[in-house]
Write a protein that holds these residues in place. Structure first.
Motif, PDB file in Angstrom:
ATOM      1  N   LEU A  16      12.235 -37.256 -38.514  1.00 41.45           N
ATOM      2  CA  LEU A  16      13.453 -37.984 -38.840  1.00 41.45           C
ATOM      3  C   LEU A  16      13.768 -37.835 -40.322  1.00 41.45           C
ATOM      4  CD1 LEU A  16      15.452 -40.181 -37.591  1.00 41.45           C
ATOM      5  CD2 LEU A  16      13.936 -41.861 -38.625  1.00 41.45           C
ATOM      6  N   PHE A  17      15.076 -37.621 -40.617  1.00 41.94           N
ATOM      7  CA  PHE A  17      15.552 -37.630 -42.002  1.00 41.94           C
ATOM      8  C   PHE A  17      16.787 -38.516 -42.063  1.00 41.94           C
ATOM      9  CE2 PHE A  17      18.333 -35.626 -45.317  1.00 41.94           C
ATOM     10  CZ  PHE A  17      17.602 -36.072 -46.412  1.00 41.94           C
ATOM     11  N   ASP A  18      16.761 -39.512 -42.970  1.00 40.95           N
ATOM     12  CA  ASP A  18      17.846 -40.491 -43.039  1.00 40.95           C
ATOM     13  C   ASP A  18      18.690 -40.386 -44.304  1.00 40.95           C
ATOM     14  OD1 ASP A  18      16.165 -41.416 -45.012  1.00 40.95           O
ATOM     15  OD2 ASP A  18      15.762 -43.358 -44.081  1.00 40.95           O
ATOM     16  N   GLY A  19      18.560 -39.249 -45.008  1.00 39.32           N
ATOM     17  CA  GLY A  19      19.296 -39.072 -46.257  1.00 39.32           C
ATOM     18  C   GLY A  19      18.483 -39.429 -47.475  1.00 39.32           C
ATOM     19  N   GLN A  20      17.382 -40.155 -47.266  1.00 38.75           N
ATOM     20  CA  GLN A  20      16.525 -40.572 -48.368  1.00 38.75           C
ATOM     21  C   GLN A  20      15.071 -40.153 -48.183  1.00 38.75           C
ATOM     22  OE1 GLN A  20      17.669 -42.067 -51.195  1.00 38.75           O
ATOM     23  NE2 GLN A  20      19.731 -41.850 -50.340  1.00 38.75           N
ATOM     24  N   GLU A  21      14.590 -40.219 -46.934  1.00 35.66           N
ATOM     25  CA  GLU A  21      13.180 -39.953 -46.666  1.00 35.66           C
ATOM     26  C   GLU A  21      13.006 -39.102 -45.414  1.00 35.66           C
ATOM     27  OE1 GLU A  21      10.835 -43.853 -48.293  1.00 35.66           O
ATOM     28  OE2 GLU A  21      11.957 -44.082 -46.422  1.00 35.66           O
ATOM     29  N   ILE A  22      11.931 -38.320 -45.404  1.00 31.40           N
ATOM     30  CA  ILE A  22      11.514 -37.543 -44.241  1.00 31.40           C
ATOM     31  C   ILE A  22      10.327 -38.252 -43.611  1.00 31.40           C
ATOM     32  CG2 ILE A  22      10.581 -35.350 -43.426  1.00 31.40           C
ATOM     33  CD1 ILE A  22      11.898 -34.066 -45.925  1.00 31.40           C
ATOM     34  N   THR A  23      10.394 -38.479 -42.304  1.00 34.19           N
ATOM     35  CA  THR A  23       9.318 -39.167 -41.597  1.00 34.19           C
ATOM     36  C   THR A  23       8.858 -38.333 -40.412  1.00 34.19           C
ATOM     37  OG1 THR A  23      10.241 -41.331 -42.178  1.00 34.19           O
ATOM     38  CG2 THR A  23       8.662 -41.269 -40.367  1.00 34.19           C
TER      39      THR A  23
END
Length: 271
Positions: free
Chosen positions: A106-113
């Motif tokens: 997942l990438f939310d524009g701030q962090e990669i998880t």
């Protein structure tokens, strides 16, 4: 816990390998018998331009990949992935492996998880920016191998231009869900084939990649279906909240950077 196992879930998530052709104008797909390289390049370019310019889309990817055994035998393992992308800065990939294990990137524009429910663990790295930067950070900095990744970045047309050495039309395939132009292309590192609809939106239906420089020349194969150019997912679709009992662990690349200098530790007499 085997940290490497966690990130095997991300290995086939997104292709650092499917990349490259000169910048010719996008023309209508060819039809009929196999054509020239110019015809093939026009078909491939149209696909690349279309994917690079799409504002959002979702797609199901049913993939299989060879794993070379010590005996020299190649065994195929599979995955089913659901990818949802909203430009400029949202991407989610849900994966289910053939053994039933699931995972999430997942990438939310701030962090990669990256999350592994089975291992009850997730890793997270701060990387503000767009999807392109996140994908290249995964590939170059976190050192994850992500087949098909280049299909989902806006740099796809320029990557094609840089990498592909030759491309040709194999045939007009009539047994896919829609009639497709079957292309075969070569780069320095891999050979790849792609099936692109002969009419309508040039959304690829199948990709086969041969890693010709790897031992045993293993292949990656993927059927792409359920394309949706307007998925319009809710904002919280790209938010990851760790479930209770899940621990955060570092990416392997981060562990390598943080590893102490063994010689200095011994010399100092302390750990």
């Amino acid at each position: 816990m085997n940290l490497r196992k966690l990130f095997q879930l991300a290995v086939f998530m997104l292709s650092a390998s499917l990349c490259a052709v000169p910048g010719f104008a996008a023309e209508e797909p060819v039809s009929g018998a196999p054509g020239s390289q110019t015809d093939a390049k026009a078909v491939l370019t149209k696909m690349c331009d279309f994917l690079a310019q799409a504002k959002q889309f979702s797609v199901s990817i049913h993939a299989g990949y060879d794993v070379l055994q010590e005996t020299g035998e190649k065994i195929e393992f599979g995955e089913l992935r659901k990818l949802t992308l909203v430009r400029p800065d949202r991407i989610r990939v849900d994966v289910e492996r053939s053994d039933g294990e699931t995972g999430l990137v997942l990438f939310d524009g701030q962090e990669i998880t990256v999350f592994s429910p089975k291992d009850k663990a997730f890793a997270r790295a701060a990387k503000p920016g767009d999807v392109d930067h996140a994908i290249f950070y995964l590939l170059n900095d976190l050192q994850l191998r992500l087949p098909l990744a280049m299909m989902f970045v806006t740099r796809l047309p320029s990557e094609m231009e840089r990498r592909v050495r030759s491309v040709e039309v194999v045939e007009q395939d009539t047994i896919m869900d829609v009639p497709c132009t079957h292309l075969a292309a070569r780069t320095d590192e891999v050979d790849f084939q792609v099936w692109i609809p002969s009419q309508g939106d040039p959304l690829p239906r199948r990709v086969v990649i041969t890693y010709k420089k790897a031992m045993g020349q293993p292949q990656f194969r993927a059927n792409l279906s359920d394309w949706n150019l307007s998925p319009n997912p809710p904002e919280d679709f790209f938010v990851f909240t760790p479930p209770e009992g899940v621990q955060r662990i570092p990416f392997l690349a981060e562990l390598e950077v943080a590893k102490p200098d063994v010689k200095k530790v011994k010399k100092g007499g302390k750990q």
